[in-house]
Design an enzyme around this catalytic site. Structure first.
Site, PDB file in Angstrom:
ATOM      1  N   ASP A 178      -4.765  15.580 -27.751  1.00  0.00           N
ATOM      2  CA  ASP A 178      -3.926  15.538 -29.055  1.00  0.00           C
ATOM      3  C   ASP A 178      -5.018  15.761 -30.060  1.00  0.00           C
ATOM      4  O   ASP A 178      -6.107  15.576 -30.286  1.00  0.00           O
ATOM      5  CB  ASP A 178      -3.372  14.050 -29.103  1.00  0.00           C
ATOM      6  CG  ASP A 178      -2.536  13.943 -30.633  1.00  0.00           C
ATOM      7  OD1 ASP A 178      -1.751  14.789 -30.721  1.00  0.00           O
ATOM      8  OD2 ASP A 178      -2.930  12.621 -30.949  1.00  0.00           O
ATOM      9  N   ASP A 217      -3.513   9.546 -28.856  1.00  0.00           N
ATOM     10  CA  ASP A 217      -3.743   7.978 -29.474  1.00  0.00           C
ATOM     11  C   ASP A 217      -2.539   7.385 -30.147  1.00  0.00           C
ATOM     12  O   ASP A 217      -2.298   6.294 -30.494  1.00  0.00           O
ATOM     13  CB  ASP A 217      -4.789   7.943 -30.684  1.00  0.00           C
ATOM     14  CG  ASP A 217      -4.162   8.776 -31.851  1.00  0.00           C
ATOM     15  OD1 ASP A 217      -3.589   9.726 -31.601  1.00  0.00           O
ATOM     16  OD2 ASP A 217      -4.263   8.251 -32.931  1.00  0.00           O
ATOM     17  N   CYS A 227       3.739   1.606   2.551  1.00  0.00           N
ATOM     18  CA  CYS A 227       4.944   0.984   2.202  1.00  0.00           C
ATOM     19  C   CYS A 227       5.884   1.963   1.074  1.00  0.00           C
ATOM     20  O   CYS A 227       7.222   1.993   1.630  1.00  0.00           O
ATOM     21  CB  CYS A 227       4.688  -0.527   1.532  1.00  0.00           C
ATOM     22  SG  CYS A 227       3.461  -1.341   2.153  1.00  0.00           S
ATOM     23  N   ASP A 242       2.452  10.424 -28.099  1.00  0.00           N
ATOM     24  CA  ASP A 242       1.687  10.720 -26.961  1.00  0.00           C
ATOM     25  C   ASP A 242       1.975   9.837 -25.668  1.00  0.00           C
ATOM     26  O   ASP A 242       1.728  10.487 -24.674  1.00  0.00           O
ATOM     27  CB  ASP A 242       0.211  10.823 -27.179  1.00  0.00           C
ATOM     28  CG  ASP A 242      -0.171  11.527 -28.445  1.00  0.00           C
ATOM     29  OD1 ASP A 242       0.268  12.441 -28.473  1.00  0.00           O
ATOM     30  OD2 ASP A 242      -1.130  10.858 -29.155  1.00  0.00           O
ATOM     31  N   CYS A 263       0.940  -1.212  -0.075  1.00  0.00           N
ATOM     32  CA  CYS A 263      -0.063   0.027   0.027  1.00  0.00           C
ATOM     33  C   CYS A 263       0.839   1.367   0.148  1.00  0.00           C
ATOM     34  O   CYS A 263       2.229   1.201  -0.049  1.00  0.00           O
ATOM     35  CB  CYS A 263      -1.213   0.170   1.161  1.00  0.00           C
ATOM     36  SG  CYS A 263      -0.259   0.266   2.692  1.00  0.00           S
TER      37      CYS A 263
END
Length: 754
Positions: free
Chosen positions: A439, A638, A22, A642, A19
């Site tokens: 984008d 896409d 940690c 990117d 978690c």
């Protein structure tokens, strides 16, 4: 920081983190070491990104510090270790599945035995509490022990972190289930002493069910984490494995690792460019979509730069290698993705934060109450009952279920709407988004050039103009030419035969149709061949202002019209952007395209802010700049170009029709490739976070309201004492309420567009 000092960056995979507590602990431990300048621990990727001075500290000391903190440092990441990392993840998933299956085998009969006795389900007479209370209790203990063994790590990690003063969710699980088991064992002792009513105070099934469910959740979490290296693996797979080096007139095929700066390399049509370089000879069009995201190939001639992993589409070229290995543009993008993933701080769940105070507080209250009652009554059995009652009612079942149940329902609901939310962290972050960066190519636009305008002149009609242009372009491999041919095909036009195809570098092409010369290309080609252009020039300029590419067509040395070709806006883009703006979000566009085209597209879809002519590495920088202004940023894209920005953003959102690398780098994937789903994903996130907060409130409300009762506050004034049975019932009720509340998310419906 001394400018002359050489600092080293290292990525250390770490096993054993469960978690945010940690990852925070490892950051603190490493950050205290002399010579370490920065530390970022990514919980999802299970890696520590450390910058240090090798003259002061060593990698071995970093690993030693991680080990002392109670975690396992693994082999330092290298480029060739992606497969090894994946194998380790797959092995870890297999082990967790086995543990869950093993625990479930014993938990199911345990649950049936305990609940069957209570609810009157069919049981053999010899296994009922009335006929054989001792055997009934011992059988439950025997069924519980294998489950506890399967979940032993919850106890080793949970109690260790508790003793170190850094409790986490494992601590809650360990304390809660241990309380149930210890109390149940004490009940077995009472049964053996003749108190047969103690069979009502067995809570073995509580511990068994909790451990089994948590093991199942850990398995699903590990599956999600195991995908973090896939984006890097796919990026590395883009580069070709070999290169054709020209040496003393001979063509030699060499492994990519052996190519050196200064080598002369030959690349034929259809081949990938192996390294960065400068063209020495030849003319071609290079598809750089994987780097720039732009769909239209770029014409390249002598002196122009080419980049590794881009595709040579039309002509053979030779070039001089200028950057190889880790220095290429592709390698830099890979590095940017890794850095962005490492610098993204994991969200500390509210339950993890509160657990740091809740668990010690509950243990303190239980101990104090037990001591007080022992001093007041001298009855150690009564004091033990008080101690166990407090721990049982504070058992964090609901606390452990509050977040994952809501996230499971929320992500499932997202999938129904074609929204793939890849982690709870993404769901927890999306509700805070203030700026959405889009984008252009393939996200706002279709990503494929189309003929948008057909403007004939000189007595020709649209069909004649398109027919002649398509006949000329039929032999071309250029995407603009393909768009013209596609438009003619869609109209069902018959194309006359063209001969004498000749490409004119940087200008266009020339063919012969029906004995006459057809020229198709830019204004330079027309001027070069003496084609007279009058008022049509202003039309071409107007088309260019709209972000379209004007293509002139001449037949018999006379201009017969202009075709406009553009990457058109998707039908839903305008509505999607209006919907986001109506939600109070700032929307910006980013593109590698020129400013004129970017301004035209931004105007069409109602975007005020845009960034044009942005290179891949700068896209991530734009996101960083917005983050430094205090904004929570979502990036939508896409393409491979990117990927760094998707990883750097607080929430990366990929279009499902895009590249695999973009989808792997993103936190959320829109499978329907519809921008309207960006708004839906953010709305779903807001609903889910609201649900999680409600769940946590009720989880704590049940626990904290019952603690004073369990501690005997009312009994002190003559009131009832909370029996551990009722404590367990309250605990169960809290879990039921949390799960029921989470299921309300199934009613979620996205808001309609404005």
């Amino acid at each position: 920081m001394n400018e002359n000092t050489t600092y080293q960056e290292v990525t250390i995979p770490i096993a054993g983190m469960t978690c945010a507590a940690c990852s925070s602990r490892i950051e603190r431990v490493l950050g205290r070491l002399e010579g370490v300048t920065s530390v970022a621990v990514n919980l999802a990727a299970e890696k520590a990104y450390v910058t240090y001075n090798p003259a002061i500290t060593r990698l071995s000391l970093l690993k030693q510090a991680i080990s002392k903190a109670g975690y396992t440092p693994l082999e330092v990441d290298r480029v060739d270790q992606v497969d090894t990392d994946r194998e380790r993840k797959e092995q870890e998933i297999t082990i967790l599945w086995r543990k869950f299956s093993f625990a479930a085998i014993f938990t199911l009969p345990l649950f049936y035995l305990a609940m069957g006795d209570m609810l009157g389900w069919p049981l053999p007479p010899s296994l009922t509490s009335m006929a054989n209370p001792t055997g009934f209790a011992l059988l439950q203990l025997a069924l519980t022990i294998p489950v506890l063994i399967a979940g032993y790590k919850f106890y080793t990690i949970g109690f260790r972190t508790l003793l170190q003063g850094n409790p986490n969710m494992d601590s809650l699980i360990a304390v809660g289930t241990s309380a149930a088991v210890i109390y149940s064992i004490s009940s077995i002792y009472r049964i053996t002493q003749g108190d047969h009513s103690a069979h009502h105070e067995l809570y073995f099934e509580t511990a068994g069910v909790i451990i089994t469910l948590i093991l199942f959740g850990k398995t699903l979490e590990t599956i999600s984490k195991g995908r973090t290296s896939e984006a890097i693996k796919k990026l590395m797979g883009l580069a070709p494995k070999t290169a054709t080096v020209v040496h003393e007139g001979n063509e030699i095929e060499l492994p990519i690792e052996e190519v050196a700066v200064g080598d002369v390399i030959l690349v034929r049509p259809g081949e990938k460019i192996p390294v960065d370089g400068i063209i020495l000879e030849g003319f071609t069009a290079v598809d750089e979509a994987m780097l720039t995201g732009e769909s239209i190939p770029v014409d390249k001639k002598t002196g122009d730069a080419v980049f590794a992993a881009s595709i040579n589409t039309t002509g053979a070229v030779t070039f001089t290698a200028t950057k190889v290995g880790a220095d290429t543009t592709l390698a830099q993008i890979i590095k940017l993705v890794e850095h962005a993933q490492g610098s993204k701080a994991p969200i500390a769940a509210l339950a993890d934060i509160v657990s740091g105070y809740f668990v010690p507080a509950v243990c303190g209250i239980a101990l104090a109450a037990a001591l007080a009652w022992y001093i007041g009554t001298s009855d150690i059995s009564f004091a033990l009952t008080i101690f166990i009652s407090v721990l049982v009612i504070a058992c964090p079942c609901a606390l452990g279920l509050a977040t994952p149940t809501a996230i499971m329902v929320g992500t499932g609901k997202g999938a129904e709407h074609g929204i793939l939310i890849k982690s709870g962290i993404a769901l927890e972050t999306a509700y805070k988004v203030q700026v959405v960066v889009l984008d252009k190519t393939g996200t706002i636009t279709a990503g494929k050039p189309e003929v948008t305008d057909i403007i004939p002149c000189g007595g020709y009609d649209e069909k004649d103009l398109l027919r002649l242009a398509a006949s000329a372009e039929k032999g071309s491999e250029h995407p603009l030419g393909a768009a013209v041919v596609r438009a003619a095909t869609e109209q069902g036009l018959e194309l006359p035969e063209a001969t004498g195809f000749s490409a004119v570098p940087g200008m266009g092409l020339q063919v012969t149709v029906a004995g006459e010369t057809v020229l198709i290309g830019n204004i330079k080609l027309m001027k070069d061949r003496g084609v007279v252009i009058g008022a049509e020039l202003s039309i071409a300029d107007a088309l260019a202002d709209q972000g379209k590419t004007p293509v002139f067509v001449a037949y018999g040395n006379n201009l017969i019209g202009i075709l406009a070709i553009a990457d058109v806006v998707k039908p839903s883009s305008y509505a999607a952007i209006r919907q986001m703006q109506s939600m109070g979000l700032k929307v910006a566009m980013i593109t590698g395209d020129n400013t004129k085209t970017a301004a035209a597209i931004a105007s069409q879809v109602g975007i005020d802010s845009f960034y044009a002519e942005v290179m891949p590495q700068d896209k991530a920088s734009k996101v960083v700049a917005l983050q430094q202004e205090g904004y929570c940023v979502a990036m939508v894209g896409d393409g491979i170009n990117d990927a760094p920005a998707l990883a750097q953003a607080d929430v990366g959102i990929a279009i499902g029709s895009g590249t695999d690398v973009a989808m792997e780098s993103a936190d959320i994937v829109l499978m329907r490739s519809d921008l309207l789903d960006v708004a839906t994903a953010i709305q779903l996130s807001k609903k889910t976070i609201s649900n999680i907060k409600q769940n946590l409130f009720w989880a704590f409300a049940y626990n904290t309201a019952g603690i004073p009762l369990a501690a005997g506050v009312l009994h002190l004034f003559g009131g009832p004492l909370l029996n551990p049975m009722f404590a367990a019932a309250a605990m169960s009720l809290s879990s039921v309420s949390v799960v029921s509340n989470a299921l309300r998310l199934r009613l979620f419906k996205p808001a309609t567009g404005q």
